[in-house]
Design a protein around this motif. Sequence first.
Motif, PDB file in Angstrom:
ATOM      1  N   SER A 157       5.373  -2.813  -1.363  1.00  0.00           N
ATOM      2  CA  SER A 157       6.101  -2.645  -0.635  1.00  0.00           C
ATOM      3  C   SER A 157       5.133  -3.238   0.705  1.00  0.00           C
ATOM      4  O   SER A 157       6.918  -3.564   1.300  1.00  0.00           O
TER       5      SER A 157
ATOM      6  N   ASP B 158       0.172  -1.652  -4.787  1.00  0.00           N
ATOM      7  CA  ASP B 158       1.570  -1.134  -3.631  1.00  0.00           C
ATOM      8  C   ASP B 158       2.292  -2.486  -2.950  1.00  0.00           C
ATOM      9  O   ASP B 158       1.107  -3.427  -2.394  1.00  0.00           O
TER      10      ASP B 158
ATOM     11  N   ARG C 261       1.502   7.331 -11.006  1.00  0.00           N
ATOM     12  CA  ARG C 261       1.746   5.545 -11.199  1.00  0.00           C
ATOM     13  C   ARG C 261       0.314   5.266 -10.669  1.00  0.00           C
ATOM     14  O   ARG C 261      -0.503   5.823  -9.666  1.00  0.00           O
TER      15      ARG C 261
ATOM     16  N   ARG D  25       1.690  -2.364 -11.512  1.00  0.00           N
ATOM     17  CA  ARG D  25       1.568  -1.557 -11.036  1.00  0.00           C
ATOM     18  C   ARG D  25       3.155  -0.888 -11.976  1.00  0.00           C
ATOM     19  O   ARG D  25       3.401  -1.280 -12.403  1.00  0.00           O
TER      20      ARG D  25
END
Length: 355
Positions: free
Chosen positions: A322, A320, A316, A120
Amino acid sequence: MPAISIDTFFACSLMVILVVSAMASTSKLLYPYLNNGLDENIRERYREISKYMLLNVGEPENWGQNSQVTPETFGLAKAGAFNAYELDVDKVSRLNSENLYALSYADIFLALKMSDVSFRIEIKPIFEVSINLTASFNETDSKIYQFEILTEKHGSRVQANLKCYIIAENYFNITDTVQSSGRTSLNITLSNNVNGPALLIVLAKSIYEQGITSFSAYAFAHNSAEPHPKGTFLKLSPVNYNLTASFLHSEIVLQDAYALTFNYNSSLTQTGNNSQSATYNIPRFLDSSPIIIVVTGQNSTDFFIEWTAYPQIPFRIGADFSNSQTLSNVFSYTYTVSIDSALYQCNIWLGGPNQ
Protein backbone atom coordinates in the motif's frame (compact mmCIF):
# COMPACT_ATOMS: atom_id res chain seq x y z
CA MET A 1 -31.38 -7.27 1.82
CA PRO A 2 -33.81 -9.63 3.63
CA ALA A 3 -32.17 -12.23 5.87
CA ILE A 4 -33.51 -15.11 3.77
CA SER A 5 -31.89 -13.63 0.67
CA ILE A 6 -28.56 -13.27 2.43
CA ASP A 7 -28.70 -16.84 3.72
CA THR A 8 -29.59 -18.16 0.27
CA PHE A 9 -26.81 -16.11 -1.27
CA PHE A 10 -24.28 -17.41 1.24
CA ALA A 11 -25.38 -21.02 0.75
CA CYS A 12 -24.98 -20.69 -3.01
CA SER A 13 -21.62 -19.03 -2.53
CA LEU A 14 -20.38 -21.94 -0.45
CA MET A 15 -21.49 -24.41 -3.12
CA VAL A 16 -19.56 -22.45 -5.72
CA ILE A 17 -16.50 -22.38 -3.45
CA LEU A 18 -16.51 -26.16 -3.17
CA VAL A 19 -16.98 -26.73 -6.89
CA VAL A 20 -14.24 -24.34 -7.96
CA SER A 21 -11.92 -24.64 -4.96
CA ALA A 22 -8.99 -25.17 -7.30
CA MET A 23 -9.62 -21.86 -9.01
CA ALA A 24 -8.53 -18.41 -7.89
CA SER A 25 -10.05 -15.02 -8.32
CA THR A 26 -7.69 -12.31 -9.43
CA SER A 27 -7.69 -8.57 -9.09
CA LYS A 28 -5.16 -5.85 -9.81
CA LEU A 29 -4.48 -3.30 -7.10
CA LEU A 30 -4.50 0.08 -8.79
CA TYR A 31 -2.74 2.85 -6.94
CA PRO A 32 -2.50 6.41 -8.26
CA TYR A 33 1.06 5.85 -9.44
CA LEU A 34 0.38 2.59 -11.29
CA ASN A 35 -0.07 2.11 -14.99
CA ASN A 36 -3.71 1.24 -15.69
CA GLY A 37 -2.77 -1.04 -18.57
CA LEU A 38 -3.24 -4.73 -17.83
CA ASP A 39 -0.15 -6.77 -18.67
CA GLU A 40 -1.50 -10.25 -19.33
CA ASN A 41 1.93 -11.87 -19.33
CA ILE A 42 2.76 -10.54 -15.87
CA ARG A 43 -0.70 -11.37 -14.56
CA GLU A 44 -0.43 -14.98 -15.73
CA ARG A 45 3.11 -15.32 -14.43
CA TYR A 46 2.05 -14.12 -10.99
CA ARG A 47 -0.96 -16.44 -11.03
CA GLU A 48 1.34 -19.40 -11.67
CA ILE A 49 3.65 -18.27 -8.85
CA SER A 50 0.72 -18.05 -6.42
CA LYS A 51 -0.40 -21.54 -7.43
CA TYR A 52 3.16 -22.81 -7.09
CA MET A 53 3.24 -21.64 -3.46
CA LEU A 54 0.11 -23.65 -2.66
CA LEU A 55 0.57 -26.74 -4.85
CA ASN A 56 4.21 -27.56 -4.10
CA VAL A 57 5.55 -29.11 -0.91
CA GLY A 58 8.89 -27.32 -0.91
CA GLU A 59 12.23 -28.86 -0.01
CA PRO A 60 12.61 -30.72 2.22
CA GLU A 61 9.00 -31.80 1.91
CA ASN A 62 8.59 -32.05 5.69
CA TRP A 63 10.13 -28.67 6.52
CA GLY A 64 7.02 -27.66 8.45
CA GLN A 65 7.23 -30.50 10.98
CA ASN A 66 10.95 -29.99 11.62
CA SER A 67 11.01 -26.77 13.62
CA GLN A 68 14.78 -26.35 13.20
CA VAL A 69 14.71 -26.53 9.39
CA THR A 70 14.46 -23.55 7.04
CA PRO A 71 13.20 -24.70 3.63
CA GLU A 72 15.57 -24.62 0.67
CA THR A 73 12.61 -24.18 -1.67
CA PHE A 74 9.24 -22.81 -0.58
CA GLY A 75 5.89 -24.58 -0.80
CA LEU A 76 2.91 -24.94 1.54
CA ALA A 77 1.30 -28.12 0.17
CA LYS A 78 0.96 -31.15 2.41
CA ALA A 79 3.24 -34.00 1.37
CA GLY A 80 1.20 -36.91 0.01
CA ALA A 81 -2.00 -34.86 -0.18
CA PHE A 82 -4.87 -36.39 -2.16
CA ASN A 83 -6.39 -33.07 -3.20
CA ALA A 84 -5.11 -29.87 -4.74
CA TYR A 85 -4.78 -26.89 -2.40
CA GLU A 86 -4.46 -29.12 0.65
CA LEU A 87 -1.95 -27.33 2.86
CA ASP A 88 0.30 -28.57 5.64
CA VAL A 89 -0.83 -27.45 9.09
CA ASP A 90 2.75 -26.90 10.29
CA LYS A 91 3.99 -25.06 7.20
CA VAL A 92 1.05 -22.70 7.59
CA SER A 93 1.62 -22.27 11.34
CA ARG A 94 5.28 -21.40 10.80
CA LEU A 95 4.26 -18.37 8.73
CA ASN A 96 2.74 -16.77 11.84
CA SER A 97 5.14 -14.47 13.69
CA GLU A 98 3.59 -15.58 17.01
CA ASN A 99 5.18 -19.00 16.51
CA LEU A 100 8.61 -19.51 18.06
CA TYR A 101 9.69 -21.36 14.90
CA ALA A 102 8.25 -18.87 12.39
CA LEU A 103 9.97 -18.18 9.09
CA SER A 104 10.90 -14.59 8.35
CA TYR A 105 9.98 -12.80 5.15
CA ALA A 106 13.64 -13.09 4.13
CA ASP A 107 13.56 -16.87 4.68
CA ILE A 108 10.55 -17.24 2.38
CA PHE A 109 11.91 -14.78 -0.19
CA LEU A 110 15.18 -16.73 -0.51
CA ALA A 111 13.39 -20.09 -0.65
CA LEU A 112 11.00 -18.84 -3.34
CA LYS A 113 14.05 -18.09 -5.53
CA MET A 114 12.39 -15.28 -7.49
CA SER A 115 14.38 -12.14 -6.80
CA ASP A 116 12.12 -9.87 -8.88
CA VAL A 117 8.89 -10.75 -7.03
CA SER A 118 7.60 -9.36 -3.74
CA PHE A 119 4.68 -11.05 -2.02
CA ARG A 120 2.24 -11.06 0.86
CA ILE A 121 0.36 -14.13 2.13
CA GLU A 122 -2.76 -14.15 4.30
CA ILE A 123 -4.72 -17.16 5.57
CA LYS A 124 -7.87 -16.75 7.64
CA PRO A 125 -11.29 -18.35 8.28
CA ILE A 126 -13.84 -18.02 5.49
CA PHE A 127 -16.22 -16.02 7.71
CA GLU A 128 -15.75 -13.95 10.86
CA VAL A 129 -16.91 -14.46 14.44
CA SER A 130 -17.27 -11.38 16.67
CA ILE A 131 -17.92 -11.49 20.42
CA ASN A 132 -19.20 -8.47 22.34
CA LEU A 133 -19.92 -8.22 26.07
CA THR A 134 -23.16 -6.23 26.19
CA ALA A 135 -24.18 -6.38 29.87
CA SER A 136 -23.52 -8.01 33.24
CA PHE A 137 -25.80 -8.61 36.23
CA ASN A 138 -24.93 -9.39 39.85
CA GLU A 139 -26.84 -12.18 41.57
CA THR A 140 -26.62 -13.29 45.20
CA ASP A 141 -23.80 -15.77 44.69
CA SER A 142 -22.96 -15.38 41.00
CA LYS A 143 -22.66 -12.97 38.11
CA ILE A 144 -24.34 -13.20 34.72
CA TYR A 145 -22.52 -11.98 31.62
CA GLN A 146 -24.51 -11.28 28.47
CA PHE A 147 -22.69 -11.61 25.15
CA GLU A 148 -23.67 -10.88 21.56
CA ILE A 149 -22.10 -13.26 19.03
CA LEU A 150 -22.04 -12.30 15.35
CA THR A 151 -21.15 -14.61 12.45
CA GLU A 152 -20.68 -12.62 9.26
CA LYS A 153 -19.10 -12.57 5.82
CA HIS A 154 -18.49 -9.11 4.33
CA GLY A 155 -21.12 -7.70 6.69
CA SER A 156 -23.79 -10.26 5.76
CA ARG A 157 -24.98 -12.68 8.41
CA VAL A 158 -23.92 -16.31 8.21
CA GLN A 159 -26.05 -19.08 9.67
CA ALA A 160 -23.90 -21.28 11.88
CA ASN A 161 -23.94 -23.71 14.76
CA LEU A 162 -22.05 -22.40 17.79
CA LYS A 163 -20.09 -24.31 20.43
CA CYS A 164 -18.83 -22.25 23.37
CA TYR A 165 -16.20 -23.01 26.00
CA ILE A 166 -15.74 -20.99 29.20
CA ILE A 167 -12.45 -21.28 31.10
CA ALA A 168 -11.28 -19.65 34.33
CA GLU A 169 -9.08 -20.67 37.26
CA ASN A 170 -9.92 -24.31 38.08
CA TYR A 171 -13.05 -23.92 35.94
CA PHE A 172 -14.03 -25.45 32.59
CA ASN A 173 -17.50 -25.52 31.05
CA ILE A 174 -19.05 -26.24 27.64
CA THR A 175 -22.37 -24.95 26.33
CA ASP A 176 -24.81 -26.96 24.29
CA THR A 177 -24.63 -26.38 20.54
CA VAL A 178 -26.64 -23.29 19.58
CA GLN A 179 -27.94 -22.57 16.08
CA SER A 180 -27.48 -18.95 15.09
CA SER A 181 -28.98 -16.95 12.25
CA GLY A 182 -25.95 -14.66 12.37
CA ARG A 183 -26.64 -12.81 15.62
CA THR A 184 -27.10 -14.60 18.95
CA SER A 185 -27.32 -13.56 22.59
CA LEU A 186 -25.57 -15.82 25.08
CA ASN A 187 -25.72 -15.65 28.88
CA ILE A 188 -22.80 -17.01 30.89
CA THR A 189 -23.21 -17.45 34.66
CA LEU A 190 -20.10 -17.68 36.84
CA SER A 191 -20.18 -18.37 40.56
CA ASN A 192 -18.57 -15.90 42.90
CA ASN A 193 -16.35 -18.80 43.98
CA VAL A 194 -14.73 -18.81 40.53
CA ASN A 195 -11.72 -16.57 40.03
CA GLY A 196 -10.84 -14.96 36.72
CA PRO A 197 -9.94 -13.57 34.39
CA ALA A 198 -12.18 -15.81 32.30
CA LEU A 199 -12.02 -16.72 28.62
CA LEU A 200 -14.99 -17.35 26.32
CA ILE A 201 -14.13 -19.30 23.16
CA VAL A 202 -16.66 -19.59 20.34
CA LEU A 203 -16.33 -22.08 17.49
CA ALA A 204 -18.83 -21.54 14.67
CA LYS A 205 -19.53 -24.16 12.00
CA SER A 206 -21.46 -23.23 8.86
CA ILE A 207 -24.78 -25.07 8.61
CA TYR A 208 -24.29 -25.29 4.82
CA GLU A 209 -20.80 -26.82 4.74
CA GLN A 210 -19.38 -28.71 7.72
CA GLY A 211 -15.81 -28.08 6.58
CA ILE A 212 -16.15 -24.33 7.16
CA THR A 213 -15.47 -23.47 10.80
CA SER A 214 -14.48 -20.12 12.26
CA PHE A 215 -13.62 -19.03 15.79
CA SER A 216 -12.96 -16.18 18.18
CA ALA A 217 -12.16 -15.65 21.87
CA TYR A 218 -13.02 -12.99 24.43
CA ALA A 219 -11.21 -12.53 27.76
CA PHE A 220 -13.02 -10.71 30.57
CA ALA A 221 -12.58 -9.91 34.25
CA HIS A 222 -14.42 -11.94 36.90
CA ASN A 223 -13.41 -11.45 40.54
CA SER A 224 -10.15 -10.20 39.06
CA ALA A 225 -8.34 -7.33 37.43
CA GLU A 226 -8.82 -6.74 33.71
CA PRO A 227 -7.07 -9.44 31.63
CA HIS A 228 -3.72 -8.71 30.04
CA PRO A 229 -3.37 -8.74 26.22
CA LYS A 230 -2.94 -12.10 24.51
CA GLY A 231 0.72 -13.14 24.46
CA THR A 232 1.72 -11.31 27.65
CA PHE A 233 2.81 -14.37 29.64
CA LEU A 234 3.38 -17.21 27.16
CA LYS A 235 4.41 -17.65 23.54
CA LEU A 236 2.44 -20.67 22.30
CA SER A 237 4.01 -22.50 19.35
CA PRO A 238 2.27 -25.59 17.93
CA VAL A 239 4.37 -27.64 15.49
CA ASN A 240 4.06 -31.31 14.51
CA TYR A 241 1.22 -31.83 17.02
CA ASN A 242 3.45 -30.69 19.85
CA LEU A 243 2.98 -27.46 21.77
CA THR A 244 5.86 -25.41 23.15
CA ALA A 245 4.74 -22.91 25.79
CA SER A 246 7.63 -20.45 26.18
CA PHE A 247 7.69 -18.33 29.35
CA LEU A 248 7.82 -14.57 28.80
CA HIS A 249 8.20 -13.80 32.52
CA SER A 250 9.96 -15.38 35.46
CA GLU A 251 8.09 -17.13 38.27
CA ILE A 252 5.52 -18.68 35.92
CA VAL A 253 3.75 -21.80 37.14
CA LEU A 254 1.50 -23.54 34.62
CA GLN A 255 -1.81 -25.08 35.68
CA ASP A 256 -4.24 -26.50 33.10
CA ALA A 257 -4.02 -26.91 29.34
CA TYR A 258 -6.76 -27.83 26.87
CA ALA A 259 -7.22 -28.66 23.18
CA LEU A 260 -10.67 -27.73 21.87
CA THR A 261 -12.46 -28.31 18.56
CA PHE A 262 -16.10 -27.96 17.57
CA ASN A 263 -16.94 -31.58 18.43
CA TYR A 264 -14.16 -32.66 20.79
CA ASN A 265 -12.01 -31.48 23.66
CA SER A 266 -9.19 -32.85 25.76
CA SER A 267 -6.98 -31.87 28.67
CA LEU A 268 -3.28 -31.77 27.82
CA THR A 269 -0.52 -33.37 29.88
CA GLN A 270 2.97 -31.91 30.03
CA THR A 271 5.61 -33.99 28.28
CA GLY A 272 8.55 -31.85 29.37
CA ASN A 273 9.48 -28.63 31.14
CA ASN A 274 12.40 -26.47 32.20
CA SER A 275 12.91 -22.95 33.50
CA GLN A 276 12.06 -21.41 30.11
CA SER A 277 9.26 -23.51 28.63
CA ALA A 278 6.98 -26.53 28.83
CA THR A 279 5.81 -28.94 26.13
CA TYR A 280 2.58 -30.84 25.49
CA ASN A 281 1.29 -33.35 22.94
CA ILE A 282 -1.67 -32.15 20.86
CA PRO A 283 -4.33 -34.80 20.07
CA ARG A 284 -5.13 -35.54 16.42
CA PHE A 285 -8.89 -35.02 16.47
CA LEU A 286 -10.96 -36.32 13.56
CA ASP A 287 -12.84 -33.06 13.20
CA SER A 288 -13.03 -30.53 10.36
CA SER A 289 -12.19 -27.75 12.79
CA PRO A 290 -9.19 -25.75 13.92
CA ILE A 291 -7.85 -26.80 17.31
CA ILE A 292 -7.99 -24.05 19.93
CA ILE A 293 -5.24 -24.49 22.51
CA VAL A 294 -5.60 -22.90 25.94
CA VAL A 295 -2.98 -22.83 28.70
CA THR A 296 -3.57 -21.37 32.18
CA GLY A 297 -1.13 -20.52 34.93
CA GLN A 298 0.09 -18.15 37.60
CA ASN A 299 2.62 -15.34 37.25
CA SER A 300 3.69 -14.80 40.84
CA THR A 301 0.20 -14.37 42.34
CA ASP A 302 -1.76 -13.42 39.20
CA PHE A 303 -3.81 -15.99 37.29
CA PHE A 304 -3.61 -15.83 33.47
CA ILE A 305 -5.04 -17.56 30.39
CA GLU A 306 -3.24 -17.76 27.04
CA TRP A 307 -4.60 -19.27 23.84
CA THR A 308 -3.81 -19.87 20.19
CA ALA A 309 -5.19 -21.81 17.22
CA TYR A 310 -3.71 -24.75 15.32
CA PRO A 311 -3.25 -24.07 12.42
CA GLN A 312 -1.97 -20.79 13.82
CA ILE A 313 -4.26 -18.45 11.92
CA PRO A 314 -5.23 -15.77 11.06
CA PHE A 315 -1.97 -14.20 9.94
CA ARG A 316 -0.49 -12.00 7.25
CA ILE A 317 3.18 -12.03 6.26
CA GLY A 318 5.08 -10.21 3.55
CA ALA A 319 5.46 -6.88 1.81
CA ASP A 320 3.20 -3.89 2.44
CA PHE A 321 2.24 -2.86 -1.08
CA SER A 322 0.00 0.00 0.00
CA ASN A 323 2.90 2.39 0.63
CA SER A 324 5.28 1.22 -2.07
CA GLN A 325 6.19 3.55 -4.92
CA THR A 326 8.72 1.20 -6.50
CA LEU A 327 6.35 -1.62 -7.50
CA SER A 328 3.91 -1.92 -10.37
CA ASN A 329 1.53 -4.62 -11.56
CA VAL A 330 0.46 -5.71 -8.08
CA PHE A 331 -2.10 -8.51 -8.29
CA SER A 332 -4.09 -10.36 -5.64
CA TYR A 333 -5.26 -13.97 -5.87
CA THR A 334 -7.84 -15.62 -3.61
CA TYR A 335 -8.01 -19.37 -3.04
CA THR A 336 -10.04 -21.72 -0.90
CA VAL A 337 -7.61 -24.11 0.78
CA SER A 338 -8.04 -27.06 3.12
CA ILE A 339 -5.98 -27.75 6.23
CA ASP A 340 -6.72 -30.97 8.11
CA SER A 341 -10.17 -31.24 6.45
CA ALA A 342 -11.22 -27.68 7.34
CA LEU A 343 -11.59 -24.93 4.71
CA TYR A 344 -9.96 -21.50 4.88
CA GLN A 345 -9.43 -18.45 2.68
CA CYS A 346 -5.94 -17.75 1.36
CA ASN A 347 -5.07 -14.39 -0.21
CA ILE A 348 -1.78 -13.88 -2.03
CA TRP A 349 -0.51 -10.53 -3.32
CA LEU A 350 2.37 -10.42 -5.82
CA GLY A 351 4.20 -7.46 -7.30
CA GLY A 352 7.37 -6.60 -9.17
CA PRO A 353 9.58 -3.57 -9.78
CA ASN A 354 8.61 -0.73 -12.07
CA GLN A 355 9.68 -1.39 -15.63
